[in-house]
Design an enzyme around this catalytic site. Structure first.
Site, PDB file in Angstrom:
ATOM      1  N   SER A  64       0.825  -1.209   0.000  1.00 50.43           N
ATOM      2  CA  SER A  64       0.000   0.000   0.000  1.00 50.43           C
ATOM      3  C   SER A  64       0.859   1.258   0.000  1.00 50.43           C
ATOM      4  CB  SER A  64      -0.909   0.013   1.226  1.00 50.43           C
ATOM      5  OG  SER A  64      -1.634  -1.183   1.307  1.00 50.43           O
ATOM      6  N   ASP A  82       2.667 -18.311 -12.224  1.00 53.80           N
ATOM      7  CA  ASP A  82       2.062 -19.615 -12.520  1.00 53.80           C
ATOM      8  C   ASP A  82       2.764 -20.717 -11.731  1.00 53.80           C
ATOM      9  OD1 ASP A  82       0.501 -18.501 -14.826  1.00 53.80           O
ATOM     10  OD2 ASP A  82       2.519 -18.113 -15.558  1.00 53.80           O
ATOM     11  N   TYR A  85       6.113 -21.808 -12.990  1.00 50.65           N
ATOM     12  CA  TYR A  85       7.273 -20.911 -12.825  1.00 50.65           C
ATOM     13  C   TYR A  85       7.961 -21.321 -11.522  1.00 50.65           C
ATOM     14  CZ  TYR A  85       9.817 -16.449 -13.178  1.00 50.65           C
ATOM     15  OH  TYR A  85      10.777 -15.475 -13.307  1.00 50.65           O
TER      16      TYR A  85
HETATM   17  O1  LIG Z   1       4.813  -9.579 -11.795  1.00 47.00           O
HETATM   18  C1  LIG Z   1       5.237 -10.653 -12.218  1.00 47.00           C
HETATM   19  C2  LIG Z   1       4.520 -11.421 -13.150  1.00 47.00           C
HETATM   20  C3  LIG Z   1       5.061 -12.621 -13.583  1.00 47.00           C
HETATM   21  N1  LIG Z   1       6.259 -13.058 -13.117  1.00 47.00           N
HETATM   22  C4  LIG Z   1       6.800 -14.328 -13.568  1.00 47.00           C
HETATM   23  C5  LIG Z   1       5.951 -15.496 -13.065  1.00 47.00           C
HETATM   24  C6  LIG Z   1       5.128 -15.875 -14.250  1.00 47.00           C
HETATM   25  O2  LIG Z   1       4.765 -17.236 -14.199  1.00 47.00           O
HETATM   26  C7  LIG Z   1       6.085 -15.557 -15.397  1.00 47.00           C
HETATM   27  C8  LIG Z   1       5.377 -15.317 -16.667  1.00 47.00           C
HETATM   28  O3  LIG Z   1       6.377 -15.131 -17.648  1.00 47.00           O
HETATM   29  P1  LIG Z   1       6.028 -15.305 -19.176  1.00 47.00           P
HETATM   30  O4  LIG Z   1       7.274 -15.045 -19.937  1.00 47.00           O
HETATM   31  O5  LIG Z   1       5.278 -16.579 -19.379  1.00 47.00           O
HETATM   32  O6  LIG Z   1       5.031 -14.061 -19.361  1.00 47.00           O
HETATM   33  P2  LIG Z   1       3.938 -13.880 -20.451  1.00 47.00           P
HETATM   34  O7  LIG Z   1       4.426 -14.415 -21.741  1.00 47.00           O
HETATM   35  O8  LIG Z   1       3.455 -12.479 -20.396  1.00 47.00           O
HETATM   36  O9  LIG Z   1       2.819 -14.908 -19.966  1.00 47.00           O
HETATM   37  P3  LIG Z   1       1.684 -14.866 -18.871  1.00 47.00           P
HETATM   38  O10 LIG Z   1       0.424 -14.700 -19.658  1.00 47.00           O
HETATM   39  O11 LIG Z   1       1.790 -16.208 -18.208  1.00 47.00           O
HETATM   40  O12 LIG Z   1       1.916 -13.763 -17.896  1.00 47.00           O
HETATM   41  O13 LIG Z   1       6.772 -14.367 -14.980  1.00 47.00           O
HETATM   42  C9  LIG Z   1       6.964 -12.310 -12.179  1.00 47.00           C
HETATM   43  O14 LIG Z   1       8.041 -12.679 -11.731  1.00 47.00           O
HETATM   44  N2  LIG Z   1       6.429 -11.130 -11.766  1.00 47.00           N
END
Ligand SMILES: O=c1ccn([C@H]2C[C@H](O)[C@@H](COP(=O)(O)OP(=O)(O)OP(=O)(O)O)O2)c(=O)[nH]1
Length: 143
Positions: A64, A82, A85
């Site tokens: 906050s 996820d 991850y």
């Molecule tokens: O604020 C965040 C958001 C996500 N992650 C990590 C965990 C998550 O599981 C992964 C998602 O990475 P990816 O490369 O798959 O991102 P995306 O392609 O945007 O997919 P998604 O729709 O799963 O977010 O990044 C973080 O560390 N911080």
């Protein structure tokens, strides 16, 4: 009680701690000292990789007080971590946009997270009409 394996990428941040009684959200720390200029974007490392329990995901939001203290915004509003991850190098990060010049010291508490059960498996069926009455749109429940 759930036991969760946490890998720390540095010894210089406090370990994760479930604080009884106040809030069940768990604080996350900046894993390095970060200096940002107004308008800059950074993925701030949070210094942990976590093997979530099966059937759970984690939600990360700013604390906050984070904007008041540091003038940074979490660009994805809420981070979704996820279950998959969970590898040795899968460090959690905060995608941050600086609205002013700022230095965030290592170990500063900038985010908080909780784990949530995955939603049930869903299927989607295309229809021409839905049965319910219309709600009337944004702001229709009062000023
Ligand atoms: O604020 C965040 C958001 C996500 N992650 C990590 C965990 C998550 O599981 C992964 C998602 O990475 P990816 O490369 O798959 O991102 P995306 O392609 O945007 O997919 P998604 O729709 O799963 O977010 O990044 C973080 O560390 N911080």
């Amino acid at each position: 009680m759930e036991e969760i394996k946490v890998k720390y990428f540095t010894d210089d941040i406090d370990e994760l701690c479930y604080v009884e009684g106040k809030s069940d959200w768990i604080d996350l720390h900046a894993a390095e000292t970060v200096t940002m200029k107004a308008g800059e974007f950074r993925l701030i490392p949070l210094g942990v990789a976590i093997a979530l329990p099966e059937g759970y995901e984690a939600h990360i939001v700013p604390r906050s007080s984070t904007f008041k203290n540091y003038g940074i915004l979490q660009t994805n509003s809420m981070g979704v971590v996820d279950y998959t991850y969970r590898g040795d190098g899968d460090q959690w990060r905060m995608p941050a946009y600086a609205t002013r010049d700022v230095t965030i010291e290592k170990n500063a508490r900038i985010c908080q997270f909780r784990i949530m059960k995955n939603q049930p498996r869903l299927t989607f069926t295309k229809v021409e009409h839905l049965d319910g009455p219309d709600r009337g749109g944004f702001g229709s429940t009062g000023k």
